[in-house]
Write an enzyme that holds these catalytic residues in place. Structure first.
Site, PDB file in Angstrom:
ATOM      1  N   PRO A  88      13.298  17.621 -20.193  1.00  0.00           N
ATOM      2  CA  PRO A  88      15.152  16.983 -20.426  1.00  0.00           C
ATOM      3  C   PRO A  88      14.145  15.481 -20.542  1.00  0.00           C
ATOM      4  CG  PRO A  88      14.684  18.853 -18.934  1.00  0.00           C
ATOM      5  CD  PRO A  88      13.121  18.739 -19.027  1.00  0.00           C
ATOM      6  N   LEU A 117       0.923  -1.258  -0.204  1.00  0.00           N
ATOM      7  CA  LEU A 117      -0.124  -0.222   0.086  1.00  0.00           C
ATOM      8  C   LEU A 117       0.885   1.038  -0.388  1.00  0.00           C
ATOM      9  CD1 LEU A 117      -2.741  -0.839   2.130  1.00  0.00           C
ATOM     10  CD2 LEU A 117      -3.022  -0.860   0.061  1.00  0.00           C
ATOM     11  N   LYS A 173      13.808  -1.260 -14.483  1.00  0.00           N
ATOM     12  CA  LYS A 173      13.348  -2.472 -15.602  1.00  0.00           C
ATOM     13  C   LYS A 173      13.423  -3.026 -16.028  1.00  0.00           C
ATOM     14  CE  LYS A 173       8.968  -1.518 -14.353  1.00  0.00           C
ATOM     15  NZ  LYS A 173       8.518  -2.119 -13.391  1.00  0.00           N
ATOM     16  N   PHE A 218       3.617  -7.046 -10.223  1.00  0.00           N
ATOM     17  CA  PHE A 218       3.566  -5.442 -10.800  1.00  0.00           C
ATOM     18  C   PHE A 218       4.062  -4.322  -9.169  1.00  0.00           C
ATOM     19  CE2 PHE A 218      -0.401  -7.384 -12.340  1.00  0.00           C
ATOM     20  CZ  PHE A 218      -0.894  -6.432 -13.567  1.00  0.00           C
ATOM     21  N   TYR A 258      14.500   4.409 -12.878  1.00  0.00           N
ATOM     22  CA  TYR A 258      13.983   3.513 -12.708  1.00  0.00           C
ATOM     23  C   TYR A 258      14.095   2.893 -13.916  1.00  0.00           C
ATOM     24  CZ  TYR A 258       8.923   2.225 -14.552  1.00  0.00           C
ATOM     25  OH  TYR A 258       7.838   1.723 -14.797  1.00  0.00           O
ATOM     26  N   ARG A 313       3.267   9.344 -28.699  1.00  0.00           N
ATOM     27  CA  ARG A 313       3.398   8.671 -28.256  1.00  0.00           C
ATOM     28  C   ARG A 313       2.118   7.288 -28.345  1.00  0.00           C
ATOM     29  NH1 ARG A 313       6.872  10.816 -26.975  1.00  0.00           N
ATOM     30  NH2 ARG A 313       8.071  11.638 -25.362  1.00  0.00           N
ATOM     31  N   PHE A 344       3.443  -0.035 -22.979  1.00  0.00           N
ATOM     32  CA  PHE A 344       4.091   1.723 -23.731  1.00  0.00           C
ATOM     33  C   PHE A 344       3.024   2.518 -22.626  1.00  0.00           C
ATOM     34  CE2 PHE A 344       6.700   1.255 -27.425  1.00  0.00           C
ATOM     35  CZ  PHE A 344       6.773  -0.018 -27.347  1.00  0.00           C
ATOM     36  N   SER A 358       8.698  -2.229 -18.965  1.00  0.00           N
ATOM     37  CA  SER A 358       8.042  -0.846 -19.715  1.00  0.00           C
ATOM     38  C   SER A 358       8.928  -0.481 -21.063  1.00  0.00           C
ATOM     39  CB  SER A 358       8.772   0.812 -19.041  1.00  0.00           C
ATOM     40  OG  SER A 358       8.477   1.564 -19.650  1.00  0.00           O
ATOM     41  N   ALA A 359       8.246   0.071 -22.171  1.00  0.00           N
ATOM     42  CA  ALA A 359       9.088   0.547 -23.201  1.00  0.00           C
ATOM     43  C   ALA A 359      10.443   1.818 -23.120  1.00  0.00           C
ATOM     44  CB  ALA A 359       7.766   1.039 -24.211  1.00  0.00           C
ATOM     45  N   LEU A 370       1.001  12.690 -18.445  1.00  0.00           N
ATOM     46  CA  LEU A 370      -0.134  13.352 -19.207  1.00  0.00           C
ATOM     47  C   LEU A 370      -1.099  13.467 -19.278  1.00  0.00           C
ATOM     48  CD1 LEU A 370      -0.825  15.503 -21.496  1.00  0.00           C
ATOM     49  CD2 LEU A 370      -0.701  13.738 -23.119  1.00  0.00           C
TER      50      LEU A 370
END
Ligand code: NAD
Ligand code: UDP
Length: 341
Positions: free
Chosen positions: A293, A33, A153, A81, A149, A231, A178, A125-126, A200
């Site tokens: 950046p 949590l 991965k 996850f 990060y 994206r 993605f 992740s991509a 976003l």
């Protein structure tokens, strides 16, 4: 089958729990949590009418893992996850990221061995594709990262691949996501970022809700049709269904597979803004600001391997992603809010 979801109370974990239950599987979540509320799983139960039990515990702790593996009967597969996921924070706190995101996998793999569970699907992740690439991104392209990060991965992919090479009974599916956005169409579960969102879509939702006064569009001088970044946005429910396909594949096939989960289509920041405005009949004020950046112009997936290997492809369009994201925000202006505990 019964599937353990580490980080199962989080954004993608809770949506995957819905899809697994709908596909007739059982789920058990293990979550500390850190970035989630138990309310998400109560709502998964309300949506599906099924059971989504939560073991509150840490994936880096062997005893917590043993509890999760033992509490509800034999676990047939794991979807992993659990992890920290904020790119910017990983730059300022690299050790926290390497420790949590790697230890969780090491401890989990050992627990899987103890409990005779031989299939794991991992949230990659991509971002592992690095920056200088031809689009669309294909699973066999070279990899490399630009922040801690991303490296967690990348390293987890390596660790899992090596473990599957050493142990012919282990199945590993590495899913490279993605840009997951949207929410369950019921509006009962969704993304609940703490503080000002970095991504976003949650940012747009908070502008629409009047919590933030405008969106900053990071650059309009990229070599794209309208100058803003492109994206591959994917509806989180499509992503969730991709996990069902991946875990069903994993239990039948030892070895390692790397699979992109994207739509194969790219949309610009302004495409998202204008679609969100149109489908929700709202205005999103925005300002063009300098590039962020580390951002690149365009990222989208070659989604053909998922279709061929897993018989899965995304089916929800950008209109649904924008509609469902706003529906969740509108119904839950403070996320899981007062129901958080
Ligand atoms: P999330 O933060 O909502 O879910 C992660 C969950 O893991 C949280 O519920 C958190 O409390 C839990 N957690 C973290 N460390 C833990 C630990 N040591 N033990 C137990 N629980 C722990 O994030 P999400 O968006 O659902 O992402 C899920 C996974 O997918 C993450 O690994 C993330 O890096 C990866 N991913 C996400 C995106 C995205 O855009 N959301 C993109 C690519 C990859
Ligand atoms: N973006 C933006 N304003 C924001 C957040 C993001 O213009 O407040 C842009 C960003 O530059 C990128 C796209 O939206 O082109 C998606 O960014 P996000 O952080 O959601 O995901 P990323 O692809 O960086 O993982």
């Amino acid at each position: 089958m019964r599937v353990l979801l580490t980080g199962g109370a989080g954004f993608i974990g809770s949506h995957t729990a819905v899809s697994l239950l709908e596909a007739g599987h059982e789920v058990v979540a293990l979550d500390n949590l850190y970035n989630a509320s138990p309310e998400s799983l109560r709502r998964v139960e309300a949506i599906t009418g099924g059971k989504a039990p939560l073991v509150i515990g840490d994936c880096t702790n062997a005893r917590d893992l043993d509890r999760a593996f033992e509490a509800y009967g034999q676990i047939d597969a794991v979807i992993h996850f659990a992890g920290y996921k904020a790119v910017g924070e990983s730059v300022s706190k690299p050790l926290d990221y390497y420790q949590n995101n790697l230890d969780a996998t090491f401890m989990l793999l050992r627990a899987m061995k103890r409990h005779n569970c031989r299939a794991i699907v991992f949230s990659s992740s991509a971002t592992v594709y690095g920056t200088i690439q031809k689009m669309p991104l294909r699973e066999d392209f070279p990899t490399g990262c630009t922040n801690p990060y991303g490296w967690t991965k990348w390293m987890n992919e390596r660790v899992l691949t090596d473990c599957a090479s050493a142990d012919q009974t282990l199945s590993v599916v590495l899913l490279r996501y993605f840009n997951p956005i949207g929410a369950h169409p019921s509006g009962r579960i969704g993304e609940d970022p703490s503080g000002i969102p970095n991504n976003l879509m949650p940012f747009i939702c908070q502008v629409a809700a009047g919590k933030l006064d405008h969106l900053n569009v990071f650059g309009n001088d990229y070599p794209t049709a309208d100058g803003t970044g492109v994206r591959d946005y994917i509806h989180v429910c499509d992503l969730a269904e991709g996990h069902v396909a991946a875990v069903e594949y994993a239990v039948e096939h030892p070895g390692t597979e790397v699979v992109n989960l994207g739509t194969g289509e790219g949309y610009s920041v302004l495409d998202i803004v204008h679609t969100f405005e149109r489908v929700n009949d709202l205005r999103i004020p925005y300002e063009i600001t300098p590039r962020r950046p580390g951002d690149v112009a365009t990222v989208y997936a070659d989604a053909s391997k998922a279709k061929k290997l897993l018989h899965w492809q995304a089916r929800r369009n950008l209109d649904s992603m924008c509609r469902d994201a706003w529906n969740w925000q509108k119904q839950n202006p403070d996320g899981y809010g007062k129901d958080k505990e």
